[in-house]
Motif scaffolding. Structure first.
Motif: not given
Length: 514
Positions: A374-380
Protein backbone atom coordinates in the motif's frame (compact mmCIF):
# COMPACT_ATOMS: atom_id res chain seq x y z
CA UNK A 1 3.45 -22.64 3.07
CA UNK A 2 -0.16 -21.95 2.06
CA UNK A 3 0.94 -18.61 0.58
CA UNK A 4 3.71 -20.33 -1.37
CA UNK A 5 1.36 -23.03 -2.66
CA UNK A 6 -1.22 -20.43 -3.73
CA UNK A 7 1.47 -18.42 -5.50
CA UNK A 8 2.78 -21.49 -7.33
CA UNK A 9 -0.73 -22.53 -8.37
CA UNK A 10 -1.45 -19.00 -9.59
CA UNK A 11 1.85 -18.75 -11.47
CA UNK A 12 1.45 -22.09 -13.25
CA UNK A 13 -2.12 -21.24 -14.28
CA UNK A 14 -0.96 -17.86 -15.56
CA UNK A 15 2.00 -19.33 -17.46
CA UNK A 16 -0.05 -22.09 -19.08
CA UNK A 17 -2.86 -19.74 -20.02
CA UNK A 18 -0.59 -17.08 -21.45
CA UNK A 19 1.46 -19.53 -23.54
CA UNK A 20 -1.77 -20.82 -25.07
CA UNK A 21 -2.92 -17.22 -25.49
CA UNK A 22 0.28 -16.24 -27.32
CA UNK A 23 0.02 -19.18 -29.72
CA UNK A 24 -3.63 -18.58 -30.61
CA UNK A 25 -3.09 -14.79 -30.95
CA UNK A 26 -0.15 -15.34 -33.32
CA UNK A 27 -2.33 -17.63 -35.44
CA UNK A 28 -5.15 -15.06 -35.35
CA UNK A 29 -2.70 -12.35 -36.48
CA UNK A 30 -1.80 -14.42 -39.57
CA UNK A 31 -5.48 -14.70 -40.50
CA UNK A 32 -6.04 -11.01 -39.70
CA UNK A 33 -3.29 -9.95 -42.11
CA UNK A 34 -4.48 -12.40 -44.75
CA UNK A 35 -8.11 -11.24 -44.79
CA UNK A 36 -7.63 -7.58 -43.81
CA UNK A 37 -4.40 -5.52 -43.97
CA UNK A 38 -1.72 -3.55 -42.13
CA UNK A 39 -3.92 -0.42 -41.90
CA UNK A 40 -6.57 -2.33 -39.91
CA UNK A 41 -3.79 -3.43 -37.56
CA UNK A 42 -2.74 0.17 -37.05
CA UNK A 43 -6.36 1.19 -36.43
CA UNK A 44 -6.73 -1.66 -33.93
CA UNK A 45 -3.66 -0.47 -32.00
CA UNK A 46 -4.68 3.19 -32.16
CA UNK A 47 -8.22 2.68 -30.84
CA UNK A 48 -6.91 0.36 -28.12
CA UNK A 49 -4.57 3.13 -26.93
CA UNK A 50 -7.30 5.80 -27.15
CA UNK A 51 -9.65 3.70 -25.00
CA UNK A 52 -6.85 3.02 -22.53
CA UNK A 53 -6.53 6.78 -22.14
CA UNK A 54 -10.29 7.11 -21.59
CA UNK A 55 -10.09 4.42 -18.88
CA UNK A 56 -8.08 6.92 -16.84
CA UNK A 57 -11.45 7.70 -15.31
CA UNK A 58 -10.90 4.57 -13.18
CA UNK A 59 -8.38 6.67 -11.23
CA UNK A 60 -6.58 3.71 -9.62
CA UNK A 61 -9.63 2.28 -7.84
CA UNK A 62 -8.49 -1.28 -8.64
CA UNK A 63 -5.11 -1.36 -6.80
CA UNK A 64 -6.49 0.69 -3.90
CA UNK A 65 -9.42 -1.73 -3.63
CA UNK A 66 -7.11 -4.76 -3.70
CA UNK A 67 -4.94 -3.41 -0.88
CA UNK A 68 -7.98 -2.72 1.32
CA UNK A 69 -9.17 -6.34 0.97
CA UNK A 70 -5.99 -8.14 2.15
CA UNK A 71 -6.50 -7.42 5.86
CA UNK A 72 -10.21 -8.40 6.14
CA UNK A 73 -9.53 -11.52 4.04
CA UNK A 74 -6.63 -12.50 6.33
CA UNK A 75 -8.80 -11.86 9.40
CA UNK A 76 -11.95 -13.49 7.98
CA UNK A 77 -13.88 -10.25 8.61
CA UNK A 78 -17.03 -10.94 6.54
CA UNK A 79 -18.88 -7.78 7.57
CA UNK A 80 -16.03 -5.53 6.45
CA UNK A 81 -15.73 -7.45 3.18
CA UNK A 82 -19.46 -6.97 2.51
CA UNK A 83 -19.17 -3.22 3.12
CA UNK A 84 -16.12 -2.89 0.87
CA UNK A 85 -17.63 -4.90 -1.96
CA UNK A 86 -20.84 -2.86 -1.90
CA UNK A 87 -18.74 0.30 -2.17
CA UNK A 88 -16.71 -1.10 -5.06
CA UNK A 89 -19.81 -2.25 -6.92
CA UNK A 90 -21.08 1.33 -7.02
CA UNK A 91 -17.62 2.63 -7.94
CA UNK A 92 -17.18 0.27 -10.90
CA UNK A 93 -20.67 0.83 -12.30
CA UNK A 94 -20.04 4.59 -12.10
CA UNK A 95 -16.68 4.15 -13.85
CA UNK A 96 -18.23 2.10 -16.66
CA UNK A 97 -20.97 4.67 -17.28
CA UNK A 98 -18.45 7.54 -17.17
CA UNK A 99 -16.27 5.84 -19.80
CA UNK A 100 -19.33 5.29 -22.00
CA UNK A 101 -20.21 9.00 -21.77
CA UNK A 102 -16.63 10.16 -22.39
CA UNK A 103 -16.30 7.74 -25.29
CA UNK A 104 -19.37 9.20 -26.99
CA UNK A 105 -18.24 12.79 -26.33
CA UNK A 106 -14.86 11.94 -27.88
CA UNK A 107 -16.47 10.38 -31.00
CA UNK A 108 -16.06 13.46 -33.27
CA UNK A 109 -12.42 13.99 -32.27
CA UNK A 110 -10.54 10.65 -32.50
CA UNK A 111 -9.33 11.40 -36.04
CA UNK A 112 -6.99 14.08 -34.64
CA UNK A 113 -4.68 11.19 -33.63
CA UNK A 114 -4.30 10.09 -37.27
CA UNK A 115 -1.80 11.60 -39.69
CA UNK A 116 -4.39 10.76 -42.39
CA UNK A 117 -7.86 9.26 -42.13
CA UNK A 118 -7.76 5.71 -43.59
CA UNK A 119 -10.13 4.48 -46.27
CA UNK A 120 -11.93 2.09 -43.91
CA UNK A 121 -15.76 2.01 -43.92
CA UNK A 122 -17.85 2.54 -40.77
CA UNK A 123 -15.03 4.07 -38.69
CA UNK A 124 -17.50 5.49 -36.15
CA UNK A 125 -19.14 2.09 -35.64
CA UNK A 126 -15.71 0.50 -35.15
CA UNK A 127 -14.77 3.15 -32.59
CA UNK A 128 -18.09 2.67 -30.70
CA UNK A 129 -17.46 -1.09 -30.50
CA UNK A 130 -14.08 -0.41 -28.88
CA UNK A 131 -15.87 1.86 -26.38
CA UNK A 132 -18.49 -0.84 -25.72
CA UNK A 133 -15.81 -3.47 -25.07
CA UNK A 134 -14.09 -1.22 -22.53
CA UNK A 135 -17.38 -0.32 -20.82
CA UNK A 136 -18.62 -3.91 -20.36
CA UNK A 137 -15.24 -4.88 -18.88
CA UNK A 138 -16.14 -2.85 -15.76
CA UNK A 139 -19.51 -4.45 -15.03
CA UNK A 140 -19.21 -7.34 -12.52
CA UNK A 141 -15.40 -6.99 -12.52
CA UNK A 142 -15.34 -5.96 -8.83
CA UNK A 143 -16.19 -9.58 -7.93
CA UNK A 144 -13.23 -10.98 -9.88
CA UNK A 145 -10.99 -8.72 -7.77
CA UNK A 146 -12.16 -10.49 -4.60
CA UNK A 147 -11.19 -13.87 -6.08
CA UNK A 148 -7.72 -12.56 -7.00
CA UNK A 149 -7.12 -10.88 -3.62
CA UNK A 150 -8.03 -14.15 -1.87
CA UNK A 151 -5.00 -15.80 -3.55
CA UNK A 152 -7.25 -17.66 -6.01
CA UNK A 153 -6.07 -15.94 -9.17
CA UNK A 154 -5.79 -19.34 -10.88
CA UNK A 155 -9.61 -19.37 -11.08
CA UNK A 156 -9.71 -15.96 -12.75
CA UNK A 157 -6.85 -16.96 -15.06
CA UNK A 158 -8.55 -20.19 -16.17
CA UNK A 159 -11.79 -18.38 -17.05
CA UNK A 160 -9.98 -15.50 -18.77
CA UNK A 161 -7.79 -17.62 -21.02
CA UNK A 162 -10.55 -20.10 -21.73
CA UNK A 163 -12.70 -17.21 -22.98
CA UNK A 164 -9.72 -15.71 -24.86
CA UNK A 165 -8.99 -18.98 -26.68
CA UNK A 166 -12.62 -19.47 -27.71
CA UNK A 167 -12.83 -15.82 -28.82
CA UNK A 168 -9.78 -16.12 -31.09
CA UNK A 169 -11.02 -19.36 -32.65
CA UNK A 170 -14.41 -17.76 -33.36
CA UNK A 171 -12.77 -14.61 -34.76
CA UNK A 172 -10.59 -16.69 -37.10
CA UNK A 173 -13.61 -18.64 -38.35
CA UNK A 174 -15.78 -15.56 -38.88
CA UNK A 175 -12.93 -13.65 -40.56
CA UNK A 176 -12.42 -16.54 -42.98
CA UNK A 177 -16.16 -16.70 -43.71
CA UNK A 178 -17.09 -13.00 -43.82
CA UNK A 179 -13.88 -10.88 -43.88
CA UNK A 180 -15.91 -8.49 -41.70
CA UNK A 181 -13.95 -6.45 -39.15
CA UNK A 182 -17.09 -5.18 -37.40
CA UNK A 183 -18.28 -8.72 -36.70
CA UNK A 184 -14.74 -9.46 -35.45
CA UNK A 185 -15.18 -6.69 -32.84
CA UNK A 186 -18.75 -7.68 -31.90
CA UNK A 187 -17.45 -11.12 -30.92
CA UNK A 188 -14.89 -9.39 -28.69
CA UNK A 189 -17.56 -7.41 -26.83
CA UNK A 190 -19.68 -10.55 -26.26
CA UNK A 191 -16.64 -12.46 -24.97
CA UNK A 192 -15.71 -9.72 -22.48
CA UNK A 193 -19.26 -9.62 -21.09
CA UNK A 194 -19.55 -13.41 -20.78
CA UNK A 195 -16.15 -13.70 -19.06
CA UNK A 196 -17.15 -11.22 -16.35
CA UNK A 197 -20.55 -12.88 -15.90
CA UNK A 198 -18.97 -16.31 -15.38
CA UNK A 199 -16.49 -14.94 -12.82
CA UNK A 200 -19.23 -13.03 -11.00
CA UNK A 201 -21.27 -16.22 -10.59
CA UNK A 202 -18.18 -18.11 -9.43
CA UNK A 203 -17.53 -15.40 -6.82
CA UNK A 204 -21.15 -15.71 -5.59
CA UNK A 205 -20.58 -19.44 -5.00
CA UNK A 206 -17.21 -18.96 -3.27
CA UNK A 207 -18.42 -16.05 -1.12
CA UNK A 208 -22.15 -16.46 -0.36
CA UNK A 209 -22.08 -13.30 1.77
CA UNK A 210 -21.98 -11.27 -1.47
CA UNK A 211 -25.70 -11.98 -1.85
CA UNK A 212 -26.55 -10.62 1.61
CA UNK A 213 -28.84 -7.59 1.53
CA UNK A 214 -27.95 -6.51 5.07
CA UNK A 215 -24.78 -4.51 4.41
CA UNK A 216 -23.41 -1.82 6.72
CA UNK A 217 -21.98 1.38 5.25
CA UNK A 218 -18.20 1.36 5.03
CA UNK A 219 -16.37 2.73 8.07
CA UNK A 220 -15.37 6.40 7.74
CA UNK A 221 -11.72 5.67 8.53
CA UNK A 222 -11.64 2.94 5.85
CA UNK A 223 -13.27 5.31 3.37
CA UNK A 224 -10.67 7.98 4.12
CA UNK A 225 -7.77 5.52 3.62
CA UNK A 226 -9.23 4.20 0.37
CA UNK A 227 -9.85 7.68 -1.03
CA UNK A 228 -6.27 8.65 -0.12
CA UNK A 229 -4.93 5.58 -1.92
CA UNK A 230 -7.21 6.20 -4.91
CA UNK A 231 -5.88 9.77 -5.14
CA UNK A 232 -2.31 8.46 -5.14
CA UNK A 233 -3.03 5.62 -7.57
CA UNK A 234 -4.82 8.00 -9.94
CA UNK A 235 -1.49 9.74 -10.52
CA UNK A 236 0.22 6.38 -11.05
CA UNK A 237 -2.54 5.42 -13.47
CA UNK A 238 -2.11 8.63 -15.49
CA UNK A 239 1.64 8.15 -15.66
CA UNK A 240 1.36 4.49 -16.70
CA UNK A 241 -1.13 5.28 -19.47
CA UNK A 242 0.93 8.17 -20.85
CA UNK A 243 4.16 6.15 -20.80
CA UNK A 244 2.86 2.73 -21.90
CA UNK A 245 -0.26 3.42 -23.95
CA UNK A 246 0.57 6.39 -26.17
CA UNK A 247 3.08 4.67 -28.45
CA UNK A 248 0.57 3.81 -31.17
CA UNK A 249 -0.99 7.28 -30.94
CA UNK A 250 2.40 8.99 -31.35
CA UNK A 251 3.45 6.65 -34.19
CA UNK A 252 0.11 7.16 -35.98
CA UNK A 253 0.36 10.94 -35.66
CA UNK A 254 4.11 11.49 -36.19
CA UNK A 255 5.03 8.62 -38.53
CA UNK A 256 1.79 7.20 -39.98
CA UNK A 257 -0.91 4.55 -39.46
CA UNK A 258 0.96 1.98 -41.60
CA UNK A 259 4.02 2.40 -39.34
CA UNK A 260 1.78 1.76 -36.33
CA UNK A 261 0.68 -1.44 -38.05
CA UNK A 262 4.33 -2.40 -38.55
CA UNK A 263 5.09 -1.87 -34.86
CA UNK A 264 1.98 -3.86 -33.90
CA UNK A 265 3.65 -7.00 -35.31
CA UNK A 266 6.38 -6.62 -32.68
CA UNK A 267 3.83 -5.61 -30.05
CA UNK A 268 1.94 -8.85 -30.73
CA UNK A 269 5.01 -10.79 -29.56
CA UNK A 270 6.53 -8.49 -26.93
CA UNK A 271 3.26 -7.54 -25.22
CA UNK A 272 2.19 -11.16 -24.54
CA UNK A 273 5.65 -11.76 -23.07
CA UNK A 274 5.13 -8.75 -20.82
CA UNK A 275 1.68 -10.04 -19.97
CA UNK A 276 2.91 -13.55 -19.15
CA UNK A 277 5.60 -12.14 -16.87
CA UNK A 278 3.12 -9.67 -15.38
CA UNK A 279 0.88 -12.62 -14.60
CA UNK A 280 3.72 -14.18 -12.60
CA UNK A 281 4.07 -11.10 -10.43
CA UNK A 282 0.35 -10.40 -10.23
CA UNK A 283 -0.05 -14.00 -9.08
CA UNK A 284 2.07 -13.34 -5.99
CA UNK A 285 0.75 -9.86 -5.10
CA UNK A 286 -2.08 -11.34 -3.02
CA UNK A 287 0.33 -13.64 -1.17
CA UNK A 288 2.68 -10.72 -0.42
CA UNK A 289 -0.37 -8.69 0.66
CA UNK A 290 -1.42 -11.52 2.97
CA UNK A 291 2.15 -11.67 4.37
CA UNK A 292 2.12 -7.90 4.94
CA UNK A 293 -1.30 -8.07 6.65
CA UNK A 294 -0.10 -10.75 9.09
CA UNK A 295 3.48 -9.55 9.77
CA UNK A 296 4.19 -7.97 13.15
CA UNK A 297 4.93 -4.24 13.35
CA UNK A 298 8.56 -3.50 12.54
CA UNK A 299 9.33 -7.10 11.56
CA UNK A 300 10.25 -6.64 7.91
CA UNK A 301 13.08 -9.18 7.77
CA UNK A 302 10.94 -11.90 6.18
CA UNK A 303 9.42 -9.35 3.80
CA UNK A 304 12.88 -8.19 2.66
CA UNK A 305 14.08 -11.79 2.16
CA UNK A 306 10.97 -12.49 0.08
CA UNK A 307 11.68 -9.38 -1.99
CA UNK A 308 15.25 -10.56 -2.70
CA UNK A 309 13.87 -13.90 -3.91
CA UNK A 310 11.32 -12.20 -6.18
CA UNK A 311 13.95 -9.76 -7.52
CA UNK A 312 16.27 -12.65 -8.41
CA UNK A 313 13.38 -14.41 -10.15
CA UNK A 314 12.70 -11.24 -12.18
CA UNK A 315 16.36 -10.93 -13.17
CA UNK A 316 16.47 -14.55 -14.39
CA UNK A 317 13.18 -14.33 -16.32
CA UNK A 318 13.81 -10.98 -18.01
CA UNK A 319 17.44 -11.67 -18.84
CA UNK A 320 16.45 -14.93 -20.54
CA UNK A 321 13.50 -13.33 -22.38
CA UNK A 322 15.51 -10.26 -23.49
CA UNK A 323 18.35 -12.40 -24.88
CA UNK A 324 15.84 -14.60 -26.71
CA UNK A 325 14.05 -11.59 -28.21
CA UNK A 326 17.32 -10.08 -29.40
CA UNK A 327 18.39 -13.22 -31.24
CA UNK A 328 15.08 -14.71 -32.38
CA UNK A 329 12.57 -11.92 -32.99
CA UNK A 330 13.75 -10.68 -36.40
CA UNK A 331 14.30 -14.11 -38.00
CA UNK A 332 11.01 -15.36 -36.53
CA UNK A 333 9.02 -12.49 -38.09
CA UNK A 334 10.90 -12.55 -41.40
CA UNK A 335 11.20 -16.25 -42.13
CA UNK A 336 8.58 -18.14 -40.12
CA UNK A 337 5.63 -15.96 -39.17
CA UNK A 338 4.90 -13.18 -41.69
CA UNK A 339 7.54 -14.13 -44.30
CA UNK A 340 8.01 -10.57 -45.48
CA UNK A 341 11.25 -8.59 -45.10
CA UNK A 342 9.32 -5.32 -45.47
CA UNK A 343 7.62 -5.88 -42.11
CA UNK A 344 10.82 -5.58 -40.06
CA UNK A 345 11.78 -2.61 -37.89
CA UNK A 346 15.40 -1.38 -37.95
CA UNK A 347 17.95 -2.72 -35.46
CA UNK A 348 18.06 0.49 -33.37
CA UNK A 349 14.31 0.24 -32.72
CA UNK A 350 14.68 -3.45 -31.84
CA UNK A 351 17.49 -2.73 -29.33
CA UNK A 352 15.52 0.07 -27.64
CA UNK A 353 12.37 -2.08 -27.44
CA UNK A 354 14.34 -4.87 -25.74
CA UNK A 355 16.07 -2.50 -23.26
CA UNK A 356 12.67 -1.05 -22.35
CA UNK A 357 11.30 -4.57 -21.96
CA UNK A 358 14.16 -5.51 -19.60
CA UNK A 359 13.89 -2.35 -17.46
CA UNK A 360 10.11 -2.69 -17.28
CA UNK A 361 10.58 -6.25 -16.04
CA UNK A 362 13.19 -5.37 -13.44
CA UNK A 363 10.75 -2.82 -11.97
CA UNK A 364 8.08 -5.48 -11.43
CA UNK A 365 9.32 -6.76 -8.02
CA UNK A 366 9.37 -3.22 -6.62
CA UNK A 367 5.88 -2.46 -8.00
CA UNK A 368 4.57 -5.81 -6.73
CA UNK A 369 5.67 -5.02 -3.18
CA UNK A 370 4.48 -1.41 -3.47
CA UNK A 371 0.99 -2.59 -4.43
CA UNK A 372 0.96 -5.29 -1.74
CA UNK A 373 2.15 -2.97 1.04
CA UNK A 374 0.00 0.00 0.00
CA UNK A 375 2.96 2.38 -0.46
CA UNK A 376 1.09 4.33 -3.17
CA UNK A 377 1.16 7.73 -1.53
CA UNK A 378 4.89 8.28 -1.15
CA UNK A 379 5.76 8.48 -4.87
CA UNK A 380 2.46 9.94 -6.07
CA UNK A 381 4.13 12.81 -7.97
CA UNK A 382 6.64 10.60 -9.78
CA UNK A 383 4.25 9.57 -12.60
CA UNK A 384 3.49 13.19 -13.46
CA UNK A 385 7.18 14.02 -14.05
CA UNK A 386 7.66 10.67 -15.81
CA UNK A 387 4.80 11.27 -18.25
CA UNK A 388 5.91 14.86 -19.05
CA UNK A 389 9.50 13.72 -19.72
CA UNK A 390 8.20 10.79 -21.79
CA UNK A 391 5.99 12.91 -24.06
CA UNK A 392 8.52 15.70 -24.59
CA UNK A 393 11.43 13.31 -25.21
CA UNK A 394 9.38 11.02 -27.47
CA UNK A 395 8.14 13.85 -29.72
CA UNK A 396 11.58 15.48 -29.89
CA UNK A 397 13.44 12.22 -30.57
CA UNK A 398 10.82 10.98 -33.07
CA UNK A 399 11.71 13.90 -35.35
CA UNK A 400 15.32 12.66 -35.41
CA UNK A 401 15.04 8.87 -35.19
CA UNK A 402 11.48 8.06 -36.34
CA UNK A 403 9.82 5.13 -34.55
CA UNK A 404 12.99 4.42 -32.54
CA UNK A 405 12.84 7.97 -31.10
CA UNK A 406 9.40 7.36 -29.59
CA UNK A 407 10.71 4.36 -27.64
CA UNK A 408 13.92 6.21 -26.76
CA UNK A 409 11.66 8.78 -25.09
CA UNK A 410 10.21 5.99 -22.92
CA UNK A 411 13.74 4.87 -22.02
CA UNK A 412 14.76 8.41 -21.03
CA UNK A 413 11.70 8.86 -18.78
CA UNK A 414 12.25 5.48 -17.11
CA UNK A 415 15.92 6.09 -16.32
CA UNK A 416 15.36 9.64 -15.02
CA UNK A 417 12.41 8.76 -12.74
CA UNK A 418 11.07 5.24 -12.13
CA UNK A 419 14.37 3.38 -12.01
CA UNK A 420 15.46 5.09 -8.78
CA UNK A 421 12.35 6.71 -7.22
CA UNK A 422 10.30 3.47 -6.99
CA UNK A 423 12.98 1.46 -5.12
CA UNK A 424 13.77 4.47 -2.93
CA UNK A 425 10.15 4.60 -1.71
CA UNK A 426 10.06 0.85 -1.04
CA UNK A 427 13.39 0.75 0.80
CA UNK A 428 12.87 3.98 2.74
CA UNK A 429 9.19 3.66 3.72
CA UNK A 430 8.67 -0.13 3.89
CA UNK A 431 12.03 -1.83 4.53
CA UNK A 432 13.62 1.15 6.33
CA UNK A 433 16.96 0.28 4.72
CA UNK A 434 19.49 2.28 2.63
CA UNK A 435 19.06 2.09 -1.13
CA UNK A 436 22.71 1.08 -1.68
CA UNK A 437 21.88 -2.63 -1.33
CA UNK A 438 19.27 -2.41 -4.10
CA UNK A 439 21.53 -0.70 -6.63
CA UNK A 440 24.45 -3.04 -5.93
CA UNK A 441 22.12 -5.97 -6.52
CA UNK A 442 20.60 -4.39 -9.65
CA UNK A 443 23.94 -3.34 -11.19
CA UNK A 444 25.79 -6.61 -10.51
CA UNK A 445 23.00 -8.78 -11.90
CA UNK A 446 22.46 -6.56 -14.94
CA UNK A 447 26.21 -6.58 -15.70
CA UNK A 448 26.18 -10.37 -15.52
CA UNK A 449 23.17 -10.38 -17.85
CA UNK A 450 25.01 -8.20 -20.41
CA UNK A 451 28.00 -10.57 -20.44
CA UNK A 452 25.68 -13.58 -20.86
CA UNK A 453 23.87 -11.74 -23.68
CA UNK A 454 27.13 -11.04 -25.54
CA UNK A 455 28.21 -14.69 -25.30
CA UNK A 456 24.81 -15.99 -26.44
CA UNK A 457 24.60 -13.51 -29.34
CA UNK A 458 28.14 -14.41 -30.45
CA UNK A 459 27.16 -18.10 -30.63
CA UNK A 460 23.85 -17.32 -32.42
CA UNK A 461 25.64 -15.24 -35.07
CA UNK A 462 27.86 -18.22 -35.83
CA UNK A 463 24.89 -20.40 -36.83
CA UNK A 464 23.68 -17.87 -39.42
CA UNK A 465 20.49 -15.93 -40.10
CA UNK A 466 17.84 -17.89 -42.00
CA UNK A 467 14.78 -20.09 -41.55
CA UNK A 468 17.04 -23.11 -40.95
CA UNK A 469 19.02 -21.26 -38.26
CA UNK A 470 15.91 -20.60 -36.13
CA UNK A 471 16.07 -24.02 -34.45
CA UNK A 472 19.77 -23.92 -33.44
CA UNK A 473 19.38 -20.26 -32.41
CA UNK A 474 16.44 -21.28 -30.21
CA UNK A 475 18.44 -24.13 -28.64
CA UNK A 476 21.36 -21.78 -27.91
CA UNK A 477 19.01 -19.19 -26.34
CA UNK A 478 17.38 -21.88 -24.22
CA UNK A 479 20.54 -23.54 -22.92
CA UNK A 480 23.36 -20.96 -22.80
CA UNK A 481 21.76 -18.09 -20.75
CA UNK A 482 20.18 -20.46 -18.22
CA UNK A 483 23.36 -22.53 -17.83
CA UNK A 484 25.53 -19.42 -17.37
CA UNK A 485 23.13 -17.87 -14.84
CA UNK A 486 23.07 -21.14 -12.86
CA UNK A 487 26.88 -21.23 -12.94
CA UNK A 488 27.23 -17.62 -11.76
CA UNK A 489 24.54 -17.62 -9.04
CA UNK A 490 24.40 -21.21 -7.78
CA UNK A 491 25.86 -20.24 -4.37
CA UNK A 492 23.33 -17.48 -3.60
CA UNK A 493 20.50 -17.87 -1.07
CA UNK A 494 17.96 -16.92 -3.72
CA UNK A 495 19.12 -19.68 -6.08
CA UNK A 496 18.93 -22.27 -3.28
CA UNK A 497 15.44 -21.05 -2.35
CA UNK A 498 14.11 -21.80 -5.84
CA UNK A 499 16.03 -25.10 -6.09
CA UNK A 500 14.49 -26.24 -2.79
CA UNK A 501 11.06 -25.15 -4.03
CA UNK A 502 11.55 -27.11 -7.26
CA UNK A 503 12.63 -30.21 -5.29
CA UNK A 504 9.58 -29.91 -3.07
CA UNK A 505 7.26 -29.61 -6.07
CA UNK A 506 8.92 -32.56 -7.80
CA UNK A 507 8.61 -34.64 -4.65
CA UNK A 508 4.89 -33.89 -4.43
CA UNK A 509 4.39 -34.79 -8.10
CA UNK A 510 6.24 -38.11 -7.65
CA UNK A 511 4.34 -38.87 -4.44
CA UNK A 512 1.03 -38.02 -6.12
CA UNK A 513 1.96 -40.29 -9.05
CA UNK A 514 2.45 -43.23 -6.70
Amino acid sequence: MARTQNSIRNVFAAMGGQVGGILISLLARVFFLHYLNQTYLGLNGLFTNVLTMLSLVELGVGPAMAYSLYKPLADGDTEKLKSHMAFYKKAYITIGLAIALLGLIFLPFYTVFMSEVPDIPHLNVIYCLFVANTVVSYFYSYKRSLIVCDQKKYIETSVHYGAYFILNVCQIIFLALTKNYILFLVLQVISTWLENMILARKADKLYPFLKDKNVKPMDKDDTKIIMRNVAAMSMHKIGAVVVNSTDNILISKLVGLAAAGLYSNYYTIIHPLQTITNQIFESIVASVGNLTATVKDGDVGHLKTTFNDVFFMAFWIFTFCSISLLNLLHPFIEFLWLRNHGWLLDNLTLYVLIINFYLYGMRRPVLTFRDATGAFWNDRFKPIFESIINLVASVWLAKRFGIAGIFLGTLVSTVTTSLWIEPYVLYHHVFHLPLRDYFIRFASQTLAGIVICLITTFLCNHVGYSLISLLPRGIICLIVPNALMALLFHRTNEFHYFVDMAKSLLGKVIHHGH
